[in-house]
Scaffold this active site. Structure first.
Site, PDB file in Angstrom:
ATOM      1  N   LYS A 263      64.354  56.820  33.679  1.00 23.63           N
ATOM      2  CA  LYS A 263      64.473  55.362  33.696  1.00 23.63           C
ATOM      3  C   LYS A 263      65.836  54.953  34.247  1.00 23.63           C
ATOM      4  O   LYS A 263      66.795  55.724  34.142  1.00 23.63           O
ATOM      5  CB  LYS A 263      64.376  54.826  32.250  1.00 23.63           C
ATOM      6  CG  LYS A 263      63.006  54.931  31.627  1.00 23.63           C
ATOM      7  CD  LYS A 263      63.010  54.378  30.204  1.00 23.63           C
ATOM      8  CE  LYS A 263      61.642  54.481  29.577  1.00 23.63           C
ATOM      9  NZ  LYS A 263      60.626  53.636  30.217  1.00 23.63           N
ATOM     10  N   ARG A 337      51.070  57.888  26.179  1.00 17.67           N
ATOM     11  CA  ARG A 337      49.620  58.156  26.210  1.00 17.67           C
ATOM     12  C   ARG A 337      49.336  59.644  26.088  1.00 17.67           C
ATOM     13  O   ARG A 337      48.283  60.035  25.587  1.00 17.67           O
ATOM     14  CB  ARG A 337      49.034  57.536  27.491  1.00 17.67           C
ATOM     15  CG  ARG A 337      49.552  58.134  28.761  1.00 17.67           C
ATOM     16  CD  ARG A 337      49.318  57.238  29.986  1.00 17.67           C
ATOM     17  NE  ARG A 337      50.221  56.100  30.026  1.00 17.67           N
ATOM     18  CZ  ARG A 337      50.175  55.159  30.967  1.00 17.67           C
ATOM     19  NH1 ARG A 337      49.266  55.208  31.921  1.00 17.67           N
ATOM     20  NH2 ARG A 337      51.036  54.162  30.941  1.00 17.67           N
TER      21      ARG A 337
END
Ligand code: BES
Ligand code: MN
Ligand code: ZN
Length: 485
Positions: A263, A337
């Site tokens: 990020k 996920r």
């Protein structure tokens, strides 16, 4: 802060809080207090813009004729329900917290909502000060006790002790975990802390790295493999009834750097709260066990740290999930996920729940869609979805349902594996939900994307700035509505 209940009376000292309905006319004990103070309260109302609007407050300091250090008038509006009563309680706490008063008596004439006022005040009193060594005295709260003087004090006390105070503890428990930085809270320390739940009758099973390898939870372990910290999965069981359980599943990424798909540095510190879904689950377990709910509930949280390193998962890696389905990891920052996929398949196979609800700070796309007001919901079951929406309305942890559809599912097609872990940028929250759906089969399931609601920069009456504990009350209410009826 201590909350207690007593019969209505004017207090000998401390702060006195009086309610005022929309319009600003003083009634009952408020009118009596005004008379004792030679009209100082009504004069203050007339001189200000305070008109009894719900949650508005007006302080009159040390009026002569009354023993109170200060009188706080608080608006209750025209129509008051339990939810608004919580907010009024929160507003009273915030108005008095640093006033100098150490105790307050709140005269609450309406029967039926006194416990809610206490709950709201106690939720507002949450603070996370453990790392402040230089807090000035004037910045510390003074208010330590709130007595709610209500006509139905006995019933209110019973309700608060049985339910309200358990909710307060549970929400505080969740907020504390979310507030902790990543160097203190990581999978091993978090799992160890959860053992605390055993004291209230929750059975806690910690699956360590070796156990997870044996179980072949490879999508979860793939996320953890770049970190110096080992992964943990914690299964918590509350068996308050003999029925198939409801399963609560939480994403517990104790820090999300993005991994090799790293990020940008700006704001990355916020990713310490990427375990907010897990905090909702452990908080809910604490509430449910705390109030000895007649329900069978299994909570499971996947605890990992997502780091870039020489051992980290690479973009393009293919991993075989617990379910046997293979995943091509296109982006290592879509890690939540991958954690949830193994938890969902495992909890469904082992515990055969009647329904599963997962919570996760899953996508930035969800924040773009809903900002910080609602969390997004995705579900394969209309009844479960409706129960969640109404539970959310009742506790002000609101949900907005989004669609699932094959067209979104097709966005996950991979050239070499059963699926990719990301779709295109568009509809990013929906394709994430479609990914999870591949691991739940026919079990009634709902996914709550709480990326926008786990943390807040803006205080609300019952939610101070910072970790919100979003999901604790929602899940507790869901269990109450669905399992305990
Ligand atoms: N934990 C983040 C999602 C997130 C973003 C939560 C901002 C709260 C605030 C999640 O793991 C993530 O990085 N998601 C990616 C997915 C993308 C790579 C498909 C995102 O939303 O950018
Ligand atoms: Mn991520
Ligand atoms: Zn994440």
């Amino acid at each position: 802060m201590k909350v207690s209940f007593a019969a209505p009376a004017l207090p000998p000292s401390g702060a006195l809080v009086l309610t005022v309905a929309k319009g600003g006319t003083l009634q009952g004990l408020a009118a009596e207090a005004d008379a004792a103070a030679s009209g100082a309260l009504s004069k203050a109302v007339a001189a200000s813009r305070f008109d009894g609007e719900a949650k508005a407050t007006l302080e009159v300091t040390a009026p002569s004729g009354l023993d109170a250090e200060r009188v706080l008038l608080v608006g209750v509006g025209a129509e008051l329900d339990a939810r608004l009563a919580e907010d009024v309680g929160g507003s009273v706490y915030s108005a008095l917290a640093k006033s100098g008063s150490e105790s307050a008596v709140l005269v609450w004439p309406q029967a039926g909502s006194a416990a809610a006022v206490g709950l709201g005040a106690a939720l507002a009193a949450y603070r996370f000060d453990k790392y402040r060594t230089q807090l000035k005295d004037k910045d510390k709260p003074t208010l330590g006790e709130l007595v709610i003087a209500a006509p139905d004090a006995d019933a209110a006390r019973q309700s608060y002790e049985q339910d309200g105070s358990k909710i307060v503890e549970a929400v505080g428990f969740a907020r504390d975990f979310v507030s902790e930085p990543g160097n203190v809270l990581y999978p091993e320390t978090y799992a160890e802390d959860l053992r605390e739940l055993e004291a209230i009758g929750v059975s806690v099973e910690v699956l360590d790295q070796t156990a997870l390898e044996e179980l072949k939870m490879a999508t979860l372990l793939g996320v953890a493999q770049g970190s110096a910290r080992e992964a943990r999965v914690v299964v918590m069981r509350w068996e308050g009834a003999e029925a198939p359980p409801i399963a609560l599943v939480g994403k517990g990424v104790t820090f999300d750097t993005g991994g090799i798909s790293i990020k940008p540095s700006g704001g990355m510190e916020e990713m310490k709260w990427d375990m907010g879904g897990s905090a909702a689950v452990v908080g809910a377990m604490r509430a449910i066990a705390g109030r000895k709910a007649a329900a069978n509930v299994v909570g499971i949280v996947g605890l990992v740290e997502n780091m870039p390193s020489a051992t980290a998962q690479r973009p393009g890696d293919v991993v075989t999930s617990y379910s046997g389905q293979t995943v091509e990891v296109i982006n290592t920052d879509a890690e939540g996920r991958l954690v949830l996929a193994d938890l969902l398949a495992y909890v469904i196979e082992v515990y055969k729940p009647r329904a599963v609800v997962d919570l996760a700070t899953l996508t930035g796309a969800m924040v773009m869609a809903l900002a910080h007001e609602y969390a997004g919901m995705f579900s394969n079951d209309d009844e479960l979805a409706a129960s969640l929406v109404s539970a959310g309305e009742a506790v002000d942890e609101k949900l907005w349902r989004f669609p699932l559809h094959d067209a979104y599912d097709r966005m996950l097609e991979s050239h070499i594996a059963d699926m990719k872990n990301i779709g295109p940028r568009e509809a990013g929250a929906i394709s994430a939900a479609q990914f999870l759906k591949r691991f739940v089969g026919e079990t009634p399931w709902a996914h709550l994307d709480i990326a926008g609601t786990a943390w807040t920069d803006k205080a609300r009456p019952t939610v101070p700035k910072g970790a919100t504990g979003y999901g604790v009350r929602l899940l507790d209410r869901l269990v109450r509505d669905v399992c305990e009826r």
